[in-house]
Write a protein that holds these residues in place. Structure first.
Motif, PDB file in Angstrom:
ATOM      1  N   LYS A 198       0.845  -1.198   0.000  1.00 50.08           N
ATOM      2  CA  LYS A 198       0.000   0.000   0.000  1.00 50.08           C
ATOM      3  C   LYS A 198       0.873   1.239   0.000  1.00 50.08           C
ATOM      4  N   LYS A 199       0.534   2.202  -0.867  1.00 50.73           N
ATOM      5  CA  LYS A 199       1.280   3.450  -0.939  1.00 50.73           C
ATOM      6  C   LYS A 199       0.805   4.413   0.140  1.00 50.73           C
ATOM      7  N   ASN A 200       1.752   5.098   0.754  1.00 53.41           N
ATOM      8  CA  ASN A 200       1.453   6.117   1.765  1.00 53.41           C
ATOM      9  C   ASN A 200       2.268   7.364   1.470  1.00 53.41           C
ATOM     10  N   THR A 201       1.724   8.512   1.793  1.00 52.35           N
ATOM     11  CA  THR A 201       2.445   9.772   1.651  1.00 52.35           C
ATOM     12  C   THR A 201       2.671  10.364   3.025  1.00 52.35           C
ATOM     13  N   LEU A 202       3.932  10.592   3.380  1.00 51.36           N
ATOM     14  CA  LEU A 202       4.268  11.148   4.680  1.00 51.36           C
ATOM     15  C   LEU A 202       3.958  12.640   4.719  1.00 51.36           C
ATOM     16  N   GLN A 203       3.991  13.224   5.916  1.00 46.76           N
ATOM     17  CA  GLN A 203       3.721  14.657   6.046  1.00 46.76           C
ATOM     18  C   GLN A 203       4.707  15.491   5.246  1.00 46.76           C
ATOM     19  N   SER A 204       5.914  14.967   5.076  1.00 46.92           N
ATOM     20  CA  SER A 204       6.933  15.682   4.298  1.00 46.92           C
ATOM     21  C   SER A 204       6.651  15.640   2.805  1.00 46.92           C
ATOM     22  N   GLY A 205       5.679  14.815   2.401  1.00 47.29           N
ATOM     23  CA  GLY A 205       5.373  14.655   0.985  1.00 47.29           C
ATOM     24  C   GLY A 205       6.070  13.466   0.366  1.00 47.29           C
ATOM     25  N   GLU A 206       6.977  12.828   1.122  1.00 46.38           N
ATOM     26  CA  GLU A 206       7.694  11.659   0.611  1.00 46.38           C
ATOM     27  C   GLU A 206       6.745  10.476   0.485  1.00 46.38           C
ATOM     28  N   ARG A 207       6.876   9.745  -0.619  1.00 45.73           N
ATOM     29  CA  ARG A 207       6.029   8.580  -0.849  1.00 45.73           C
ATOM     30  C   ARG A 207       6.719   7.325  -0.343  1.00 45.73           C
ATOM     31  N   MET A 208       6.012   6.557   0.479  1.00 46.61           N
ATOM     32  CA  MET A 208       6.531   5.306   1.010  1.00 46.61           C
ATOM     33  C   MET A 208       5.536   4.191   0.702  1.00 46.61           C
ATOM     34  N   VAL A 209       6.044   2.988   0.528  1.00 45.11           N
ATOM     35  CA  VAL A 209       5.201   1.818   0.298  1.00 45.11           C
ATOM     36  C   VAL A 209       5.411   0.849   1.443  1.00 45.11           C
ATOM     37  N   ARG A 210       4.301   0.328   1.987  1.00 48.94           N
ATOM     38  CA  ARG A 210       4.370  -0.570   3.131  1.00 48.94           C
ATOM     39  C   ARG A 210       3.680  -1.894   2.821  1.00 48.94           C
ATOM     40  N   VAL A 211       4.144  -2.943   3.493  1.00 47.00           N
ATOM     41  CA  VAL A 211       3.421  -4.218   3.474  1.00 47.00           C
ATOM     42  C   VAL A 211       2.291  -4.113   4.482  1.00 47.00           C
ATOM     43  N   THR A 212       1.056  -4.319   4.021  1.00 43.42           N
ATOM     44  CA  THR A 212      -0.103  -4.208   4.892  1.00 43.42           C
ATOM     45  C   THR A 212      -1.232  -5.080   4.368  1.00 43.42           C
ATOM     46  N   GLU A 213      -2.040  -5.589   5.271  1.00 43.43           N
ATOM     47  CA  GLU A 213      -3.095  -6.524   4.882  1.00 43.43           C
ATOM     48  C   GLU A 213      -4.097  -5.911   3.920  1.00 43.43           C
ATOM     49  N   ASP A 214      -4.330  -4.600   4.022  1.00 46.30           N
ATOM     50  CA  ASP A 214      -5.315  -3.968   3.142  1.00 46.30           C
ATOM     51  C   ASP A 214      -4.684  -3.379   1.884  1.00 46.30           C
ATOM     52  N   GLY A 215      -3.452  -3.800   1.586  1.00 44.68           N
ATOM     53  CA  GLY A 215      -2.791  -3.334   0.374  1.00 44.68           C
ATOM     54  C   GLY A 215      -3.207  -4.127  -0.851  1.00 44.68           C
ATOM     55  N   LYS A 216      -2.618  -3.769  -1.999  1.00 43.21           N
ATOM     56  CA  LYS A 216      -2.898  -4.471  -3.248  1.00 43.21           C
ATOM     57  C   LYS A 216      -2.015  -5.717  -3.349  1.00 43.21           C
ATOM     58  N   PRO A 217      -2.537  -6.805  -3.922  1.00 41.93           N
ATOM     59  CA  PRO A 217      -1.745  -8.033  -4.036  1.00 41.93           C
ATOM     60  C   PRO A 217      -0.420  -7.786  -4.751  1.00 41.93           C
ATOM     61  N   ALA A 218       0.646  -8.390  -4.239  1.00 35.92           N
ATOM     62  CA  ALA A 218       1.971  -8.227  -4.840  1.00 35.92           C
ATOM     63  C   ALA A 218       2.792  -9.483  -4.588  1.00 35.92           C
ATOM     64  N   VAL A 219       3.396 -10.022  -5.663  1.00 34.38           N
ATOM     65  CA  VAL A 219       4.175 -11.254  -5.568  1.00 34.38           C
ATOM     66  C   VAL A 219       5.493 -11.084  -6.321  1.00 34.38           C
ATOM     67  N   SER A 220       6.588 -11.464  -5.682  1.00 30.88           N
ATOM     68  CA  SER A 220       7.913 -11.420  -6.314  1.00 30.88           C
ATOM     69  C   SER A 220       8.618 -12.749  -6.077  1.00 30.88           C
ATOM     70  N   GLN A 221       9.329 -13.215  -7.096  1.00 34.38           N
ATOM     71  CA  GLN A 221      10.112 -14.438  -6.966  1.00 34.38           C
ATOM     72  C   GLN A 221      11.602 -14.092  -6.997  1.00 34.38           C
ATOM     73  N   PHE A 222      12.326 -14.589  -6.003  1.00 35.72           N
ATOM     74  CA  PHE A 222      13.749 -14.304  -5.851  1.00 35.72           C
ATOM     75  C   PHE A 222      14.572 -15.574  -6.041  1.00 35.72           C
ATOM     76  N   LYS A 223      15.714 -15.432  -6.683  1.00 34.27           N
ATOM     77  CA  LYS A 223      16.611 -16.558  -6.906  1.00 34.27           C
ATOM     78  C   LYS A 223      18.048 -16.109  -6.641  1.00 34.27           C
ATOM     79  N   VAL A 224      18.764 -16.901  -5.872  1.00 37.61           N
ATOM     80  CA  VAL A 224      20.151 -16.569  -5.543  1.00 37.61           C
ATOM     81  C   VAL A 224      21.061 -16.844  -6.741  1.00 37.61           C
TER      82      VAL A 224
END
Length: 317
Positions: A197-223
């Motif tokens: 989920k995207k959030n905008t801080l009071q400073s105007g900076e955009r941050m993205v957080r892992v949260t239950e009410d966020g949009k589905p997101a899946v990434s696959q990692f390989k060493v």
């Protein structure tokens, strides 16, 4: 055809079949070339632009037949649109990896935004429109963070834009990245399934957080390789969805933030990497595979690792 606005009159624009699929901000920039981008973003944020008599978000994509209401607005005589300088245009021209009648693929340099706005005068799309002044259609298919380098797709036909968006939504278009992560990532291929989920801080900076009410997101990692001496791991990542800052946030969520990530990273690790010579985020969109069987369109593109990242990787090895 470019619209000319009046200071006192509301104007209405209609969307053709060829224009369909563009984001509303890009559509307005193309139509209102005499209006600064800052003005366009302001009237979008304040809700003064209406589509079919209703409010829309700046991320709305116009559809054929849409009627767009533009408020009275005019550029002052002292304002001129920003145009990338010759050095940027030469850099973009040299970065083109693939070009055909339907698609451009660019090896986007790190540090260059994909489009202007929010204090950025211009980005890749403005540069390409300056390089191709007679092109009737150039639209970003997707986005890369400003500090990320690598494969960036730009559609030259609205039909291609719609098809690629559909492939991105259904996971049929494959994009792979390489990155350097903190710590020792598990050897097995690791999937991070965490809504964002995207959030905008009071400073105007955009941050993205892992949260239950966020949009589905899946990434696959390989060493790809461990660097025990430096407590780092070189990894390959395939995002199965396309959320803002997805790879960076998922890596941090897994406990292995990316090297050079000032927003989601670890200060001590980043400082150690800087001392070794890393001056940017170590994240690169390495390859993409497009397959459109019904039109016999198949494309595999690889963007070589930028020299500064390759040299740093060699130093670690």
């Amino acid at each position: 055809m470019t619209a000319i606005l009046s200071k006192t009159q509301v104007h209405y624009l209609s969307v053709s079949a060829e224009q369909a699929g563009q984001r509303i901000d890009n559509f307005l920039q193309n139509q209102l070339k005499n209006i600064p981008k800052s003005h366009i973003y302001r009237i979008l944020r304040t809700g003064e632009v209406r589509v079919n008599k209703g409010r829309i978000k700046p991320t709305y994509r116009v559809q054929m037949g849409d009627e767009i209401r533009v408020p009275p607005l005019q550029m002052t005589e002292t304002e001129t649109p920003s145009v990338p300088h010759a050095g940027i245009l030469a850099q973009l021209s040299a970065a083109i990896l693939h070009e055909d009648k339907q698609l451009l693929v660019v090896n986007k340099p790190a540090g260059m935004a994909v489009h202007g706005g929010s204090g950025v005068q211009y980005g890749v799309i403005e540069g390409l429109r300056a390089l191709y002044p007679d092109a009737p259609y150039l639209e970003l298919v997707h986005r890369l963070d400003r500090d990320t380098s690598g494969c960036l797709m730009i559609a030259r036909r609205s039909s291609m834009l719609r098809r690629l968006h559909e492939q991105l939504r259904t996971g049929q278009l494959h994009k792979k990245y390489v990155a350097l992560a903190a710590g020792r990532w598990p050897n097995r291929c690791h999937t991070v399934d965490a809504p964002l989920k995207k959030n905008t801080l009071q400073s105007g900076e955009r941050m993205v957080r892992v949260t239950e009410d966020g949009k589905p997101a899946v990434s696959q990692f390989k060493v790809l390789r461990h660097f025990p001496e430096h407590n780092a791991t070189w990894i390959q990542v395939e995002p199965l969805t396309g959320r803002t800052h997805q790879i960076r946030v998922h890596a941090a969520h897994a406990g292995h933030p990316l090297a050079g990530d000032e927003k989601y990273g670890i200060d001590d690790f980043n400082q150690k990497m800087r001392q070794l010579g890393l001056k940017r985020l170590f994240l690169h969109a390495q390859s993409l595979t497009i397959d459109l069987p019904d039109s016999e369109y198949h494309l595999e593109i690889n963007a070589p690792l930028p020299p500064e990242l390759q040299q740093f990787l060699d130093k670690l090895q």
